[in-house]
Design a protein around this motif. Structure first.
Motif, PDB file in Angstrom:
ATOM      1  N   HIS A 166      13.863  11.051  26.360  1.00  7.02           N
ATOM      2  CA  HIS A 166      13.710  12.075  26.642  1.00  7.02           C
ATOM      3  C   HIS A 166      12.330  12.111  27.866  1.00  7.02           C
ATOM      4  O   HIS A 166      12.694  11.769  29.254  1.00  7.02           O
ATOM      5  N   GLU A 169      12.926   8.844  30.073  1.00  5.22           N
ATOM      6  CA  GLU A 169      14.465   8.639  31.388  1.00  5.22           C
ATOM      7  C   GLU A 169      13.977   9.400  32.181  1.00  5.22           C
ATOM      8  O   GLU A 169      13.502   9.082  33.556  1.00  5.22           O
ATOM      9  N   HIS A 190      15.274   0.429  32.486  1.00  3.09           N
ATOM     10  CA  HIS A 190      15.547   1.589  30.936  1.00  3.09           C
ATOM     11  C   HIS A 190      17.599   1.770  31.028  1.00  3.09           C
ATOM     12  O   HIS A 190      17.578   1.975  29.541  1.00  3.09           O
ATOM     13  N   TYR A 191      17.973   2.279  31.896  1.00  2.00           N
ATOM     14  CA  TYR A 191      19.567   2.923  31.773  1.00  2.00           C
ATOM     15  C   TYR A 191      20.708   1.480  31.618  1.00  2.00           C
ATOM     16  O   TYR A 191      21.252   1.727  30.600  1.00  2.00           O
ATOM     17  N   LYS A 194      19.568   1.380  27.703  1.00  2.00           N
ATOM     18  CA  LYS A 194      20.650   2.093  27.061  1.00  2.00           C
ATOM     19  C   LYS A 194      22.013   2.487  26.755  1.00  2.00           C
ATOM     20  O   LYS A 194      22.733   2.234  26.039  1.00  2.00           O
TER      21      LYS A 194
END
Length: 308
Positions: A166, A169, A190-191, A194
């Motif tokens: 988290h 994020e 990052h995303y 993910k």
């Protein structure tokens, strides 16, 4: 790294579509420098990027330099027992001015965040240190006359005890927000990482990019490289595995191996030349010798390009 992994297929690959912001490399850019922590120093994603430009746009002749430094932060923070108390984390601020002065990049791509929360829960003061460090980095690069593209940190796959995933994020969201609030150029890896991890775990619940939770494997680095290249304007939507990534040249795998060898020689030479405060790093060759070795590799790469 071992190159037998090129045949790894990212099964669902990049079949999902995530928003990318195009930042085509401007005319006149020659020297491109990547900075970051141990993930950048490992450099597989940089090798893939270098190989893409070498095989797809050899006329560009970009000089791609890896100046990642293991353990480094932009926040200046460090755990009290980092490396079992042997040394604190190095701070980019200590070497940044030397780096800009000695290397004289035209474009800097900076990937920080993984170490900057020092693997603790989200904290306002630590977060502020990260933001201050990133702002300092941005301003110093711009003052030097170079351009900068920020890269969000990779995902964290380790223990959930501190909810560190988290934290990253939040750090990534703040960087992405700078696109609109500060008109910064920011590439989000990052995303996409993910999302790809989620896709892969639908097929194999044990799938990971990073066995230690932090350092991506070859598939993870490939995911990072592809997302960066897409944001730089590369047309790679049809690519879903590492073998096809270099399929435009029948010697692609050999070219990537030579590039990895050249990058290894040059990154250690550049780190030694610029200087840093991180112990237990391999001393690089003198720059003149490193350049001679690199030229030998370049000759072999050019022959492989011609042979296709």
């Amino acid at each position: 790294m071992g190159f037998r992994g090129f045949s790894i297929v990212l099964l669902l690959g990049f079949q999902f579509k995530i928003y990318t912001q195009p930042y085509p490399i401007e005319e006149g850019v020659n020297r491109i420098v990547f900075i970051g922590n141990s993930i950048t120093y490992a450099g597989d994603y940089i090798n893939f990027i270098d190989a893409y430009f070498t095989t797809h746009h050899p006329q560009k002749k970009y000089e791609i330099i890896n100046l990642g430094l293991p353990s480094e932060t932009v926040s200046g923070l460090s755990e009290s027992n980092h490396a079992n108390g042997a040394f604190p984390r190095p701070n980019l601020k200590e070497r940044l001015q030397r780096l800009l002065t000695k290397v004289k990049p035209d474009l800097v791509l900076a990937c920080y965040g993984m170490n900057d929360g020092i693997y603790l829960p989200l904290d306002a003061q630590r977060f502020e240190k990260f933001k201050i460090g990133i702002h300092f980095l941005h301003q110093e690069v711009i003052k030097s006359g170079a351009k900068i593209i920020h890269i969000t940190p990779p995902i964290y796959e380790g223990s959930n005890s501190n909810n560190y995933a988290h934290v990253l994020e939040v750090y990534s969201d703040w960087l992405i927000d700078q696109r609109s609030s500060a008109q910064w150029e920011v590439i989000d890896i990052h995303y996409p990482m993910k999302k790809e991890l989620q896709n892969q775990r639908l097929l194999d619940s044990t799938f990971v990019f990073a066995k230690d939770g932090i350092h991506p494997n070859t598939a993870g680095h490939f995911t990072m490289a592809k997302e960066i290249l897409l944001n730089l304007g590369a047309e790679l939507d049809h690519i879903n595995d590492m073998k096809r990534f270099l399929s435009s040249n029948r010697n692609g795998t050999q070219i990537l191996a030579k590039i990895a060898s050249r990058q290894k020689i040059m990154k250690d030479a550049w780190l030694t030349y610029v200087g840093h405060q991180r112990p237990k790093m391999e001393a690089g060759l003198e720059m003149s010798e490193a350049h001679n070795r690199a030229m030998e590799m370049n000759f072999k790469i050019q022959n492989l390009l011609i042979e296709q």
